[in-house]
Each structure stands twice: as C-alpha cells, then as structure tokens.
Write a protein that holds these residues in place. Structure first.
Motif, PDB file in Angstrom:
ATOM      1  N   ARG A  89       5.764  14.856  12.878  1.00 22.27           N
ATOM      2  CA  ARG A  89       6.535  15.810  13.440  1.00 22.27           C
ATOM      3  C   ARG A  89       6.032  17.051  13.024  1.00 22.27           C
ATOM      4  O   ARG A  89       5.806  17.200  11.809  1.00 22.27           O
ATOM      5  CB  ARG A  89       8.011  15.459  13.093  1.00 22.27           C
ATOM      6  N   GLN A  90       5.999  18.005  13.944  1.00 26.88           N
ATOM      7  CA  GLN A  90       5.826  19.527  13.162  1.00 26.88           C
ATOM      8  C   GLN A  90       7.204  19.932  12.700  1.00 26.88           C
ATOM      9  O   GLN A  90       8.280  19.407  13.328  1.00 26.88           O
ATOM     10  CB  GLN A  90       5.414  20.332  14.537  1.00 26.88           C
ATOM     11  N   LYS A  91       7.169  21.050  12.208  1.00 28.98           N
ATOM     12  CA  LYS A  91       8.368  21.726  12.027  1.00 28.98           C
ATOM     13  C   LYS A  91       8.834  22.501  13.377  1.00 28.98           C
ATOM     14  O   LYS A  91       8.358  22.564  14.320  1.00 28.98           O
ATOM     15  CB  LYS A  91       8.120  23.209  11.179  1.00 28.98           C
TER      16      LYS A  91
ATOM     17  N   GLN B 257       8.710  14.423   8.744  1.00 24.44           N
ATOM     18  CA  GLN B 257       7.456  14.653   9.468  1.00 24.44           C
ATOM     19  C   GLN B 257       6.189  13.723   9.304  1.00 24.44           C
ATOM     20  O   GLN B 257       5.505  13.735  10.097  1.00 24.44           O
ATOM     21  CB  GLN B 257       7.113  16.385   8.940  1.00 24.44           C
TER      22      GLN B 257
ATOM     23  N   ILE C 278       4.831  20.871   4.404  1.00 27.25           N
ATOM     24  CA  ILE C 278       5.858  20.081   5.448  1.00 27.25           C
ATOM     25  C   ILE C 278       7.149  20.352   4.495  1.00 27.25           C
ATOM     26  O   ILE C 278       7.316  20.611   3.443  1.00 27.25           O
ATOM     27  CB  ILE C 278       5.443  18.490   5.524  1.00 27.25           C
TER      28      ILE C 278
END
Length: 142
Positions: free
Chosen positions: A76-78, A71, A66
């Motif tokens: 959350r994703q990148k 995130q 991460i």
C-alpha cells in the motif's frame, strides 16, 4: 530542524557498496556488516534505511519511507493526502515499498510511525508483524 543542525558537523556517505537484499545501493558504515545504509529513495532526496545486525536478527529501520508495516505487508502507498505532500517522489516511494515488501520475510522492517512494530520486535523477535484491525469498507491505495 534546520536551526538545530545548522552548526553541527555532518558526515556524507555515498551508497557505493554492493547490493544488499533487494536494495541496489548500500554503504557498510563500520565495514563489519553491523550497520548498513540502504537506499530508500522517494520520501526525501537521499533517504536511507539502517539495516542492523542484532542478536535478535536483522532489523531495518525504515524511517518515513513507510509509515506503517501494513504498507509493506499489503503493498500500500501512503494515502494520497498527506502522502502527496510528504513524499518528494511518489513513484520512487512506491518502488521502495515494493523493495521492502520483497525483504519482509528476511528482515524485520520498523517504520518510524509504527509503534506496534517497534514494540513487537522489542518484546518478541518472532512475533508476527504489526497488524491493524480495520473495517472491511476501507479500500487499498494503489
């Protein structure tokens, strides 16, 4: 990078130890629980995190699995770009984010690129996790 390590000896480890926290695979580097490698698959093949037992509590150095603790806190994703270029396996990276989210109350997670997370732990181990103020118009990646 390859030139810098080309002539250096490398040690290889199998993640052959028992599950640790939310991580199915581990390897106790010294056999005393002080430094445990855990599977953080996705960013690169064989990605691992370092779970450290410290006098300030457990810390997980998450590397580039991460980029920011936001995130982990908000699942959350990148972002799609550059995340699609940086992560070898986006699906496995997303699973890793979920594992990190599951352990966030038991261990302080420090990503490589989250300066605030590293500084907050150094200054006060009980300080809230790194938070970033952002405009409401930004949406969540999924």
């Amino acid at each position: 990078m390859r030139r810098a390590v080309r002539e250096r000896p490398l040690d290889f480890y199998d993640l052959d130890g028992p599950p640790v926290l939310a991580f199915d695979r581990s390897h106790d580097l010294f056999g005393d629980g002080a430094v445990v490698l855990v599977d953080l698959s996705g960013h690169t093949p064989g990605s691992v995190g370092l779970l450290l037992r410290t006098d300030r509590g457990p810390v997980l150095l998450a590397g580039d699995a991460i980029w920011h603790n936001l995130q982990v806190e908000e699942l959350r994703q990148k972002s799609g770009y550059p995340g699609m270029l940086a992560d070898n396996d986006r699906t496995e990276t997303w699973r890793t984010v979920h594992r990190l989210h599951a352990v966030r109350g038991a261990v302080r997670v420090i990503p490589s690129h989250d300066h605030r997370a590293a500084c907050a732990w150094k200054e006060d181990p009980h300080a809230p996790r790194s938070r970033e103020v952002r405009p409401r118009s930004q949406h969540r990646d999924s």
